[in-house]
Motif scaffolding. Structure first.
Motif, PDB file in Angstrom:
ATOM      1  N   GLY A  81       1.119  -1.336  -0.167  1.00 46.80           N
ATOM      2  CA  GLY A  81      -0.131  -0.304   0.068  1.00 46.80           C
ATOM      3  C   GLY A  81       0.924   1.134   0.230  1.00 46.80           C
ATOM      4  O   GLY A  81       0.098   2.586   0.127  1.00 46.80           O
ATOM      5  N   PHE A  82       2.250   1.743  -0.250  1.00 46.57           N
ATOM      6  CA  PHE A  82       2.788   2.161  -0.041  1.00 46.57           C
ATOM      7  C   PHE A  82       1.835   3.285  -1.219  1.00 46.57           C
ATOM      8  O   PHE A  82       2.830   4.366  -0.381  1.00 46.57           O
ATOM      9  CB  PHE A  82       4.396   2.048  -0.714  1.00 46.57           C
ATOM     10  CG  PHE A  82       5.088   2.801  -0.172  1.00 46.57           C
ATOM     11  CD1 PHE A  82       6.112   3.229   0.788  1.00 46.57           C
ATOM     12  CD2 PHE A  82       6.174   3.569  -1.620  1.00 46.57           C
ATOM     13  CE1 PHE A  82       6.514   4.192   1.228  1.00 46.57           C
ATOM     14  CE2 PHE A  82       7.142   4.840  -1.218  1.00 46.57           C
ATOM     15  CZ  PHE A  82       7.208   4.662  -0.436  1.00 46.57           C
ATOM     16  N   HIS A  83       2.167   3.793  -1.950  1.00 50.59           N
ATOM     17  CA  HIS A  83       1.951   4.284  -2.606  1.00 50.59           C
ATOM     18  C   HIS A  83       0.605   5.150  -2.721  1.00 50.59           C
ATOM     19  O   HIS A  83      -0.030   5.706  -2.925  1.00 50.59           O
ATOM     20  CB  HIS A  83       1.903   4.243  -4.682  1.00 50.59           C
ATOM     21  CG  HIS A  83       3.193   4.670  -4.670  1.00 50.59           C
ATOM     22  ND1 HIS A  83       3.436   5.982  -4.713  1.00 50.59           N
ATOM     23  CD2 HIS A  83       4.286   3.777  -4.926  1.00 50.59           C
ATOM     24  CE1 HIS A  83       5.199   5.251  -5.081  1.00 50.59           C
ATOM     25  NE2 HIS A  83       5.142   5.095  -5.516  1.00 50.59           N
ATOM     26  N   GLY A  97      10.373   7.702   5.046  1.00 50.97           N
ATOM     27  CA  GLY A  97       9.504   6.891   4.359  1.00 50.97           C
ATOM     28  C   GLY A  97       9.071   7.404   2.947  1.00 50.97           C
ATOM     29  O   GLY A  97       8.415   7.278   2.453  1.00 50.97           O
ATOM     30  N   ARG A  98      11.168   6.984   2.527  1.00 49.66           N
ATOM     31  CA  ARG A  98      10.520   7.364   1.280  1.00 49.66           C
ATOM     32  C   ARG A  98      11.453   5.512   0.614  1.00 49.66           C
ATOM     33  O   ARG A  98      11.959   5.582   1.511  1.00 49.66           O
ATOM     34  CB  ARG A  98      11.439   8.467   0.736  1.00 49.66           C
ATOM     35  CG  ARG A  98      10.282   9.925   0.601  1.00 49.66           C
ATOM     36  CD  ARG A  98      11.648  10.964   0.617  1.00 49.66           C
ATOM     37  NE  ARG A  98      10.880  11.785   0.660  1.00 49.66           N
ATOM     38  CZ  ARG A  98      10.346  12.532   0.160  1.00 49.66           C
ATOM     39  NH1 ARG A  98      10.086  12.072  -1.625  1.00 49.66           N
ATOM     40  NH2 ARG A  98       9.778  13.916  -0.380  1.00 49.66           N
ATOM     41  N   VAL A  99      10.899   5.590  -0.464  1.00 49.56           N
ATOM     42  CA  VAL A  99      11.805   4.220  -1.280  1.00 49.56           C
ATOM     43  C   VAL A  99      13.071   4.156  -1.945  1.00 49.56           C
ATOM     44  O   VAL A  99      12.796   5.466  -2.263  1.00 49.56           O
ATOM     45  CB  VAL A  99      11.091   3.492  -2.237  1.00 49.56           C
ATOM     46  CG1 VAL A  99      10.170   2.479  -1.378  1.00 49.56           C
ATOM     47  CG2 VAL A  99      10.078   3.473  -3.320  1.00 49.56           C
ATOM     48  N   PRO A 100      13.714   4.221  -2.093  1.00 52.61           N
ATOM     49  CA  PRO A 100      14.542   2.335  -1.315  1.00 52.61           C
ATOM     50  C   PRO A 100      15.443   2.868   0.155  1.00 52.61           C
ATOM     51  O   PRO A 100      15.382   3.531   0.325  1.00 52.61           O
ATOM     52  CB  PRO A 100      15.271   1.988  -1.957  1.00 52.61           C
ATOM     53  CG  PRO A 100      16.209   3.361  -2.923  1.00 52.61           C
ATOM     54  CD  PRO A 100      14.932   3.823  -2.824  1.00 52.61           C
ATOM     55  N   ALA A 101      15.046   1.209   0.628  1.00 48.80           N
ATOM     56  CA  ALA A 101      15.969   1.318   1.719  1.00 48.80           C
ATOM     57  C   ALA A 101      16.370  -0.051   2.109  1.00 48.80           C
ATOM     58  O   ALA A 101      15.830  -1.494   1.633  1.00 48.80           O
ATOM     59  CB  ALA A 101      14.641   1.506   2.884  1.00 48.80           C
TER      60      ALA A 101
HETATM   61  N1  GSH Z   1      16.874  10.937  -2.010  1.00 51.53           N
HETATM   62  C1  GSH Z   1      16.206   9.298  -2.276  1.00 51.53           C
HETATM   63  C2  GSH Z   1      14.951  10.256  -2.954  1.00 51.53           C
HETATM   64  C3  GSH Z   1      13.404   8.587  -2.522  1.00 51.53           C
HETATM   65  C4  GSH Z   1      12.242   9.254  -2.938  1.00 51.53           C
HETATM   66  O1  GSH Z   1      11.694   9.782  -3.205  1.00 51.53           O
HETATM   67  N2  GSH Z   1      11.912   8.066  -3.486  1.00 51.53           N
HETATM   68  C5  GSH Z   1       9.826   8.636  -4.010  1.00 51.53           C
HETATM   69  C6  GSH Z   1       9.582   7.703  -4.704  1.00 51.53           C
HETATM   70  S1  GSH Z   1       9.994   8.394  -6.175  1.00 51.53           S
HETATM   71  C7  GSH Z   1       9.117   8.217  -2.318  1.00 51.53           C
HETATM   72  O2  GSH Z   1       9.317   7.528  -1.576  1.00 51.53           O
HETATM   73  N3  GSH Z   1       8.572   8.532  -2.186  1.00 51.53           N
HETATM   74  C8  GSH Z   1       6.702   8.266  -1.401  1.00 51.53           C
HETATM   75  C9  GSH Z   1       6.923   9.988  -0.427  1.00 51.53           C
HETATM   76  O3  GSH Z   1       7.079  10.727  -0.986  1.00 51.53           O
HETATM   77  O4  GSH Z   1       6.262   9.897  -0.021  1.00 51.53           O
HETATM   78  C10 GSH Z   1      16.259   8.599  -2.647  1.00 51.53           C
HETATM   79  O5  GSH Z   1      17.826   8.720  -3.829  1.00 51.53           O
HETATM   80  O6  GSH Z   1      16.652   7.334  -2.248  1.00 51.53           O
END
Ligand code: GSH
Length: 233
Positions: free
Chosen positions: A33-35, A51-55
């Motif tokens: 459900g991430f997006h 809270g962003r991907v990846p990890a």
């Molecule tokens: N600077 C981070 C950027 C990661 C990022 O922005 N991921 C987006 C997907 S493109 C994300 O997880 N967005 C979810 C959100 O903002 O809630 C990286 O290089 O890992």
């Protein structure tokens, strides 16, 4: 190891490039459900408070966010086969191309991501055209630096190819397909030649296919949700 990521996001693509090229044993997990909403991140915030991907999660449970940092960790830990040039200048070019993608190309696309999430009746053609012009301008920043031997830098796949290819899927396929805007590579001969050439590398082909499939899947789900909402009113 585990990689928490989504296939439609451009940032994890450069990490998957390294996983595929180095043959690493990594379980790829899409946070459920991430997006769907900002609030739906749930337990994922324990893994990555940003809270962003990846990890990336190591065998001992230590977790590392941020794609560029993950790539540097993987290259340091698993140097062979290398996914970076052997020389300092080549590595600088690789980082420069990746940074242009992160800072300028992605930022230029942000208004288009917002429009895509809204119903077409709320689209503003002038703002869409201005945003697509910005994307073309940002892609133009890659033009002087992009390699001419079929890869972003040098004669083999590097992390820069993982940064650029998903952006080109979005810029050359998703944006013109959705908004009916022109080909952003029209005036960028080196980047056009690169885009054609990179689609012959098997790992790049895999990454491009994964990005295309994920975008198509997200578009189909959004369409289904919109028609369900219309039917309910
Ligand atoms: N600077 C981070 C950027 C990661 C990022 O922005 N991921 C987006 C997907 S493109 C994300 O997880 N967005 C979810 C959100 O903002 O809630 C990286 O290089 O890992």
């Amino acid at each position: 190891m585990k990689l928490f990521q989504t296939y439609s996001s451009p940032f994890p693509t450069r990490v998957r490039l390294m996983i595929y090229a180095k043959g690493l044993e990594v379980t790829i997990i899409e946070p459920p459900g991430f997006h769907s909403s900002a609030e739906s991140k749930g337990d994922y915030l324990d893994i990555n408070p940003i809270g962003r991907v990846p990890a990336l999660v190591l065998e001992d449970g230590r977790a590392l966010p941020e794609s560029e940092v993950i790539c540097e960790y993987l290259e340091d830990t698993y140097p062979q086969p290398a996914t970076q040039p052997a020389d300092a200048w080549g590595r600088a070019q690789m980082r420069l191309l990746s940074r242009i993608c992160d800072f300028y190309v992605v930022m230029a696309m942000v208004p288009l991501f917002s429009f895509s999430a809204r119903s077409r009746k709320h689209w503003d053609p002038v703002a869409i055209r201005a945003a697509t012009d910005k994307v073309a301008e940002a892609l133009g920043f890659l033009e002087p630096y992009i390699g001419t031997d079929g890869y972003a830098v040098g004669q083999s796949l590097t992390q820069a190819d993982g940064a650029i290819t998903p952006q080109l899927v979005l810029a050359c396929e998703w944006i013109p397909g959705l908004f009916g805007t022109p080909d952003p590579l029209e005036d960028l001969p080196k980047l056009s030649a690169y885009w054609r050439a990179i689609q012959t590398d098997p790992i790049a082909v895999r990454l491009i296919r994964e990005t295309r499939d994920a975008i198509a899947h997200e578009q189909a789900s959004a369409k289904a949700q919109a028609s369900a909402a219309r039917a309910a009113t």
